[in-house]
Design a protein around this motif. Sequence first.
Motif, PDB file in Angstrom:
ATOM      1  N   THR A  40       0.825  -1.212   0.000  1.00  0.00           N
ATOM      2  CA  THR A  40       0.000   0.000   0.000  1.00  0.00           C
ATOM      3  C   THR A  40       0.861   1.264   0.000  1.00  0.00           C
ATOM      4  O   THR A  40       0.336   2.371  -0.204  1.00  0.00           O
ATOM      5  N   ALA A  41       2.167   1.128   0.203  1.00  0.00           N
ATOM      6  CA  ALA A  41       3.065   2.286   0.150  1.00  0.00           C
ATOM      7  C   ALA A  41       3.133   2.823  -1.276  1.00  0.00           C
ATOM      8  O   ALA A  41       3.185   2.057  -2.235  1.00  0.00           O
ATOM      9  N   LYS A  42       3.127   4.138  -1.416  1.00  0.00           N
ATOM     10  CA  LYS A  42       3.272   4.769  -2.722  1.00  0.00           C
ATOM     11  C   LYS A  42       4.765   4.872  -3.066  1.00  0.00           C
ATOM     12  O   LYS A  42       5.620   4.707  -2.195  1.00  0.00           O
ATOM     13  N   PRO A  43       5.092   5.139  -4.326  1.00  0.00           N
ATOM     14  CA  PRO A  43       6.511   5.151  -4.721  1.00  0.00           C
ATOM     15  C   PRO A  43       7.416   6.002  -3.830  1.00  0.00           C
ATOM     16  O   PRO A  43       8.495   5.546  -3.424  1.00  0.00           O
ATOM     17  N   PHE A  62       4.347   3.851 -12.820  1.00  0.00           N
ATOM     18  CA  PHE A  62       3.480   2.693 -12.622  1.00  0.00           C
ATOM     19  C   PHE A  62       3.613   2.126 -11.216  1.00  0.00           C
ATOM     20  O   PHE A  62       3.084   1.059 -10.921  1.00  0.00           O
ATOM     21  N   GLY A  63       4.356   2.825 -10.379  1.00  0.00           N
ATOM     22  CA  GLY A  63       4.436   2.435  -8.978  1.00  0.00           C
ATOM     23  C   GLY A  63       5.499   1.412  -8.648  1.00  0.00           C
ATOM     24  O   GLY A  63       5.435   0.784  -7.592  1.00  0.00           O
ATOM     25  N   THR A  64       6.494   1.211  -9.533  1.00  0.00           N
ATOM     26  CA  THR A  64       7.478   0.145  -9.311  1.00  0.00           C
ATOM     27  C   THR A  64       8.857   0.708  -8.992  1.00  0.00           C
ATOM     28  O   THR A  64       9.408   1.521  -9.740  1.00  0.00           O
ATOM     29  N   THR A  77       6.059  -2.887  -5.906  1.00  0.00           N
ATOM     30  CA  THR A  77       5.092  -2.121  -6.681  1.00  0.00           C
ATOM     31  C   THR A  77       3.935  -1.696  -5.791  1.00  0.00           C
ATOM     32  O   THR A  77       3.381  -2.501  -5.036  1.00  0.00           O
ATOM     33  N   SER A  78       3.558  -0.445  -5.915  1.00  0.00           N
ATOM     34  CA  SER A  78       2.384   0.045  -5.188  1.00  0.00           C
ATOM     35  C   SER A  78       1.131  -0.609  -5.746  1.00  0.00           C
ATOM     36  O   SER A  78       0.999  -0.779  -6.962  1.00  0.00           O
ATOM     37  N   MET A  79       0.223  -1.022  -4.880  1.00  0.00           N
ATOM     38  CA  MET A  79      -1.049  -1.578  -5.353  1.00  0.00           C
ATOM     39  C   MET A  79      -1.743  -0.555  -6.236  1.00  0.00           C
ATOM     40  O   MET A  79      -1.750   0.640  -5.936  1.00  0.00           O
ATOM     41  N   ARG A  80      -2.310  -1.057  -7.356  1.00  0.00           N
ATOM     42  CA  ARG A  80      -2.895  -0.104  -8.308  1.00  0.00           C
ATOM     43  C   ARG A  80      -4.038  -0.717  -9.095  1.00  0.00           C
ATOM     44  O   ARG A  80      -4.180  -1.928  -9.186  1.00  0.00           O
ATOM     45  N   PHE A  96      -3.451   4.477  -7.765  1.00  0.00           N
ATOM     46  CA  PHE A  96      -2.980   3.698  -6.627  1.00  0.00           C
ATOM     47  C   PHE A  96      -4.143   3.394  -5.703  1.00  0.00           C
ATOM     48  O   PHE A  96      -5.104   4.162  -5.589  1.00  0.00           O
ATOM     49  N   THR A  97      -4.064   2.236  -5.062  1.00  0.00           N
ATOM     50  CA  THR A  97      -5.145   1.784  -4.187  1.00  0.00           C
ATOM     51  C   THR A  97      -4.570   1.122  -2.951  1.00  0.00           C
ATOM     52  O   THR A  97      -3.406   0.707  -2.951  1.00  0.00           O
TER      53      THR A  97
END
Length: 438
Positions: A40-43, A62-64, A77-80, A96-97
């Motif tokens: 759940t952490a963002k980049p 893309f959160g990776t 990777t951030s959940m998305r 992001f989620t």
Amino acid sequence: MTNKIIDQLEDSGYETYIVGGCVRDEILNRKNFDIDITTTAKPDEIKEVFKNYKIIDIGAKFGTIKVLDKENEYEITSMRCESGYSDKRHPEKIAFTNDIIKDLQRRDFTINAMAKRNGEILDLFDGKKDLENKIIRAVGNPDNRIKEDVLRSLRAVRFATSLDFNIEENLKSAIRKHAASIDAISKERVQVEINKILLADNQKRGIKVLDDVGLLPYIFPEVYKTKGFNQHSSFHVDDLYNHTLSVLEKTPPILEVRMAALYHDVGKVDTFFLDENGEGRFFGHQNLSEELLIKRLKTLKYSNKFIENTSVLVKRHMDNTNTYTKKSIRKLLRNIGEENLLNLFKLQRADVLSTKYADDSNIDLGIKLLEEIKNDNVPTNKSQIKINGNDLKKLGFKEGKELGQILKIIENLVYEEKLNNDKKEIINYIKSNILNVD
């Protein structure tokens, strides 16, 4: 070590799972060297948690984020959620989620859509059941999954090949429906999947699955053209396509050899004619096969070195129709090098073992002669010749065409063992036979 990375995210207040292929392979008791983590952490928050580590931003959009811990690498990777795939490959929008369920819903296949946290596996789409039943099945609507990212078609073939699974019928239909769209995908990404399919343990099945889902005409159209082609040959029991698959099946996991096996006979289709005895003939097919292979590999963005090493195997695969001699092996060794020559033997063995007579004794002879050549004192390239241009200048030859011609004469005499590779003896030969000096 993975637990340490996960613990740091969890201790910082972020819900974290290992996800995808590493969960799948753990259930299958297979080795997996890629550890994928979703959180759940963002980049920016991931970067902050691991600020004391080496970090590679491989796709923050893309959160990776990739985190390096000594010799280990972790993709976090951030959940998305994702939406809009106008290029048939990448989402136009991501959001992001904090909901792992929404993150898993965007994934390709059920066997890749499981997540694990605190020892418990979250399996929303019956991925474990599909592993038990050896099925590749899409998450949700298969048509939507393939339309979103057409590369998933090749990924399905790759998993079916490497795991020896079957592709579920609805997913298979979706792949067939969108097969032509594979041309819109980056050739470099297509190449990666092709290589994995060809290097799998069941490489023959990989090509058959490619054909079954309608991708073969777009990936290897020259191979597809061989289907059902009757060779009218007393040496072959199979049509050209099945002969090709038989050769491929017998090759070791060397990409150049397996690619050459696929293309070694594709030129037969356009060089075929029947002789007066009703026997199929294919004069020069190896040259056309080489030409078609080079064109295909360039289209698929293979490196020049790979193309060179693979095409020479196709061009030379008929060399074993004559009994090998030291002279012929030396010539091959000079022209293509030892590694390519050994790979050529592997291709030739697979080829002859896929014919009616299956006699590979000439390949054994070639290997034996190669070992003898490596242990004798005869040069295998011109740099080993004991005389050079400067020596010839001292004998009175002027630099230019004449000097080059003399060097070539000497090289051929030494290669053919008509002249010993001894500097004094070579000079005496030149004086007696070229300069006519006693």
